[in-house]
Design an enzyme around this catalytic site. Sequence first.
Site, mmCIF file in Angstrom:
data_model
loop_
_atom_site.group_PDB
_atom_site.id
_atom_site.type_symbol
_atom_site.label_atom_id
_atom_site.label_comp_id
_atom_site.label_asym_id
_atom_site.label_seq_id
_atom_site.Cartn_x
_atom_site.Cartn_y
_atom_site.Cartn_z
ATOM 1 C CE LYS A 176 -3.411 2.910 0.633
ATOM 2 N NZ LYS A 176 -4.342 3.312 -0.405
ATOM 3 C CE LYS A 244 -2.816 7.731 7.118
ATOM 4 N NZ LYS A 244 -3.202 6.428 6.562
HETATM 5 P P1 NAD Z 1 -11.683 9.188 7.879
HETATM 6 O O1 NAD Z 1 -10.866 10.080 8.740
HETATM 7 O O2 NAD Z 1 -12.713 9.788 6.994
HETATM 8 O O3 NAD Z 1 -12.427 8.078 8.777
HETATM 9 C C1 NAD Z 1 -11.868 7.511 9.925
HETATM 10 C C2 NAD Z 1 -12.973 7.278 10.945
HETATM 11 O O4 NAD Z 1 -12.400 6.643 12.099
HETATM 12 C C3 NAD Z 1 -13.636 8.573 11.432
HETATM 13 O O5 NAD Z 1 -15.041 8.462 11.342
HETATM 14 C C4 NAD Z 1 -13.180 8.690 12.889
HETATM 15 O O6 NAD Z 1 -14.135 9.324 13.719
HETATM 16 C C5 NAD Z 1 -12.984 7.244 13.250
HETATM 17 N N1 NAD Z 1 -12.071 7.006 14.375
HETATM 18 C C6 NAD Z 1 -10.860 7.559 14.604
HETATM 19 N N2 NAD Z 1 -10.302 7.034 15.722
HETATM 20 C C7 NAD Z 1 -11.193 6.129 16.192
HETATM 21 C C8 NAD Z 1 -11.191 5.242 17.314
HETATM 22 N N3 NAD Z 1 -10.159 5.199 18.176
HETATM 23 N N4 NAD Z 1 -12.260 4.443 17.507
HETATM 24 C C9 NAD Z 1 -13.333 4.485 16.657
HETATM 25 N N5 NAD Z 1 -13.387 5.305 15.580
HETATM 26 C C10 NAD Z 1 -12.323 6.116 15.357
HETATM 27 O O7 NAD Z 1 -10.639 8.352 7.028
HETATM 28 P P2 NAD Z 1 -10.901 7.541 5.652
HETATM 29 O O8 NAD Z 1 -10.714 8.449 4.489
HETATM 30 O O9 NAD Z 1 -12.141 6.749 5.792
HETATM 31 O O10 NAD Z 1 -9.611 6.584 5.673
HETATM 32 C C11 NAD Z 1 -9.484 5.528 6.603
HETATM 33 C C12 NAD Z 1 -8.176 4.787 6.307
HETATM 34 O O11 NAD Z 1 -8.202 4.290 4.966
HETATM 35 C C13 NAD Z 1 -6.930 5.674 6.409
HETATM 36 O O12 NAD Z 1 -5.857 4.936 6.922
HETATM 37 C C14 NAD Z 1 -6.682 6.074 4.964
HETATM 38 O O13 NAD Z 1 -5.322 6.384 4.746
HETATM 39 C C15 NAD Z 1 -7.118 4.832 4.218
HETATM 40 N N6 NAD Z 1 -7.600 5.036 2.852
HETATM 41 C C16 NAD Z 1 -8.411 6.105 2.553
HETATM 42 C C17 NAD Z 1 -8.840 6.278 1.234
HETATM 43 C C18 NAD Z 1 -9.719 7.459 0.840
HETATM 44 O O14 NAD Z 1 -9.891 7.691 -0.378
HETATM 45 N N7 NAD Z 1 -10.297 8.219 1.761
HETATM 46 C C19 NAD Z 1 -8.479 5.363 0.248
HETATM 47 C C20 NAD Z 1 -7.695 4.268 0.598
HETATM 48 C C21 NAD Z 1 -7.258 4.118 1.914
#
Ligand code: NAD
Length: 299
Positions: A176, A244
Amino acid sequence: MDEREIQVIGFIGLGTMGRLMVASLQRAGFHLVVYDVVASATELAIKNGAQAASSVKEVGELSDVVVLMLPNTPDVESVIYGDDSLMAAPPSRRLIIDMSTISPGAARQIGTDLLQCGIDFVDAPVSGGPIGAEKACLTIMAGGSEDAFSHALPVLRGMGTTITHVGANGAGQTLKLCNQLICGVNIQAISEAIALGRASGVDLTIMREVLMGGSASSWMLEKLGLAMINGDTSAGFRIDLMLKDLRLVQEMAFDLAVPLPATSLVTTQYLDARSHGEGANGNQALFTVYDRMSNQTQT
Ligand code: NAD
């Protein structure tokens, strides 16, 4: 019934990606138990029949397996270790799948620690963004034992179409991060091409369409190139999250003594974008760095 048949999936982290992945799992027929530190994040899932949990422990207690989709390494560690954690209350099938993007070293350590408690761990980060999450066609890179991977496969199939077991714990995260390196440098190259095309006066819409038909085509040019041309900085994948990931790439490169000059330059540009208030915007907002450097704005 297969003694390992999974019916109830616990899901922690229903942000941009997680809430769409939960909806896909619900459409695939699983029952979901959901938890997010922001209570409103689970509203849609609950409306669609998911059960709300009030703590991480409760997710573990009510689920067959648990999936994590959290921002960063410390967030994942916080739900694995400690009093209110999955280690304290493992799901009944003793399998945790982390689909967040985190440090490969942390994924290896979590896998080792969980195995000592008799819990399987699969690191299964994804590529494909919110569109892939919504259509359940994510690319999933999975690290873990053969047995853990085959155990996780029915769950992963509810969210993705290209699902590959790429090695032991940490290998999914390593791939990744390589993916993110390519994406970051690709976004930089697209920004430069659009800045150059704009200064020369060519029609940027035609330029993008023509380039999409040739060897410079990419998902980034298709989706984010269009957003750059339209001046649309709305977020799918935020600048903050890319920073990040680039940090994780740099840490890995440092540990392995691999120089990554292109990554270093684009990381500086992402930092510049964030320092100018673009952190919560989408990755295509990297183009604003080129606006500043060339003293132009998109029209
Ligand atoms: P986001 O910040 O939108 O969502 C993360 C969620 O986790 C939030 O709702 C937050 O409130 C919750 N959260 C944080 N800490 C928590 C805890 N301790 N307990 C419970 N809930 C908690 O992030 P995202 O865009 O959904 O991305 C999530 C992961 O996937 C990241 O690692 C990101 O790098 C990866 N990712 C994102 C994308 C994208 O296009 N957004 C694509 C591929 C991978």
